[in-house]
Write a protein that holds these residues in place. Structure first.
Motif, PDB file in Angstrom:
ATOM      1  N   LEU A  90       7.002  -0.886   1.319  1.00  8.93           N
ATOM      2  CA  LEU A  90       7.550   0.387   0.952  1.00  8.93           C
ATOM      3  C   LEU A  90       7.232   0.752  -0.512  1.00  8.93           C
ATOM      4  O   LEU A  90       7.351  -0.271  -1.145  1.00  8.93           O
ATOM      5  CB  LEU A  90       9.096  -0.009   1.077  1.00  8.93           C
ATOM      6  N   ASN A 144       5.430  -4.836   6.917  1.00 11.21           N
ATOM      7  CA  ASN A 144       6.329  -3.822   6.286  1.00 11.21           C
ATOM      8  C   ASN A 144       6.195  -3.612   4.774  1.00 11.21           C
ATOM      9  O   ASN A 144       6.467  -4.625   3.957  1.00 11.21           O
ATOM     10  CB  ASN A 144       7.770  -3.684   6.707  1.00 11.21           C
ATOM     11  N   LYS A 180       6.908   4.675   3.338  1.00  6.70           N
ATOM     12  CA  LYS A 180       6.510   3.514   4.065  1.00  6.70           C
ATOM     13  C   LYS A 180       4.864   3.642   3.757  1.00  6.70           C
ATOM     14  O   LYS A 180       4.457   4.689   4.214  1.00  6.70           O
ATOM     15  CB  LYS A 180       6.913   3.388   5.586  1.00  6.70           C
TER      16      LYS A 180
END
Length: 362
Positions: free
Chosen positions: A271, A269, A282
């Protein structure tokens, strides 16, 4: 006769080594009091964090190993370090002054570009710092219920001993800096580490989540932590205020440049925000592997490294992370760009380099 003398010297050396070994075995020496041992294999041993001290590269890792290189990572020398505790992170705000942190709450300082280090703080003192600081606030504000809670936290840390790791360090200059760690552990110095002030009451972290990383992006300072925790320094309020994010898993790092910030963490992940954390995009990839290190190359591209050693690249405003080709991979825990553009990586197998030519563009 010469050979006999050499034999005597060898036998004497072995005897001295055995005596020293027996002496050490007979009495436990805390890693906070035991200097790091010189090792010819230090550059290929597990290393965790990296920093630039001017044009010099610094790497820190297990058993108190600190290495420095003056040729963009081709050759490394081992620094003199007064502890054998595992080290996790290092930061140099200037070419000469630097700080390293790690297990057992240790804080080390160097004023000679990383050649020698001395201990400024360890976990045996941190609990006492909390007790003293928050007891004074409790006396000044007897009706404030939060101060006794923090006094009790300091007492708990003191009773448990020096086992709480500091996970990252950041300094604005040679005097002002922060160290962060597990269970909302955070300290600030205004005098180059000669004294430290607890800031547990100045974080929007009511659950006491781990503070995994601290880094600046432009003129903003961020802390990344567990369970989607992201904090940003509020100069007016003199506290780290919570920044909402759309991801609730752990963040392991922050990297950025003027006008934007990127946070990365668990399961790939990543961002990006271009408005100070009010909105997030994202960055997609096909690699659902934890991101453990990141940097900005000499073209302004983000280069993020996974737990498996893959390198992902984000160019310009692209919302896509591209997998870069490499001749070999190994787990990465720290990354830095050398003065000549070479990317130098640290991990479980020590340090390795990626040439500036190979990594200029994917």
């Amino acid at each position: 006769m010469c050979s006999y003398k050499k034999y005597q010297q060898l036998a004497l050396g072995i005897l001295i080594a055995l005596i020293q070994g027996i002496s050490q075995a007979s009495g436990y020496i805390d890693v906070l009091d035991l200097p790091a041992s010189p090792s010819q294999l230090a550059a290929s041993s597990p290393l965790s964090g990296m920093a630039r001290a001017g044009d010099r590269l610094i790497a820190v890792g297990q058993r108190g190993h600190i290495l420095y290189s003056d040729d963009s990572g081709k050759h490394w020398q081992q620094a003199a370090v007064p502890v054998s505790a595992d080290l996790i992170a290092v930061n140099f705000p200037s070419a000469l002054q630097g700080w390293a942190v790690g297990n057992d709450g240790v804080v080390l300082h160097s004023d000679d570009a990383g050649v020698t280090w001395h201990k400024q703080l360890d976990g045996r003192q941190i609990g006492e710092l909390l007790v003293k600081h928050y007891s004074a606030l409790a006396s000044a504000e007897p009706g404030n219920e939060q101060w006794p809670t923090w006094v009790a936290e300091g007492q708990r840390l003191t009773e448990q001993g020096a086992d709480k790791p500091l996970l990252d360090v950041w300094f604005a200059n040679d005097r002002q800096g922060f160290v962060v760690g597990v269970f909302n552990l955070i300290l600030r110095t205004e005098d180059g580490g000669r004294s430290w002030t607890p800031l547990q009451d100045r974080t929007d972290n009511p659950q006491g989540l781990h503070l995994n990383a601290i880094a600046s992006s432009g003129d903003a300072l961020y802390i990344a932590g567990e369970q989607g925790l992201l904090l940003k320094w509020d100069e007016t309020g003199q506290r780290f205020a919570a920044v909402p994010t759309p991801y609730q898993g752990s963040f392991f790092g922050v990297v950025g440049q003027p006008g934007e910030v990127v946070v990365y963490g668990l399961r790939g992940n990543v961002l990006r925000s271009t408005d100070g954390g009010r909105n997030w995009t994202k960055l997609e990839s096909d690699q659902p592997v934890s991101i453990t290190a990141g940097l900005i190359d000499d073209h302004g591209n983000y280069r993020l490294f996974t737990q498996g050693g893959q390198m992902l690249v984000s160019q310009g405003a692209s919302a896509r992370l591209t997998l870069a080709q490499q001749t070999g991979t190994a787990p990465v825990t720290g990354a830095i760009r050398a003065a000549d553009g070479t990317l130098v990586l640290a991990g479980s197998r020590g340090v390795r380099t990626l040439s500036a030519v190979k990594t200029s563009n994917p």
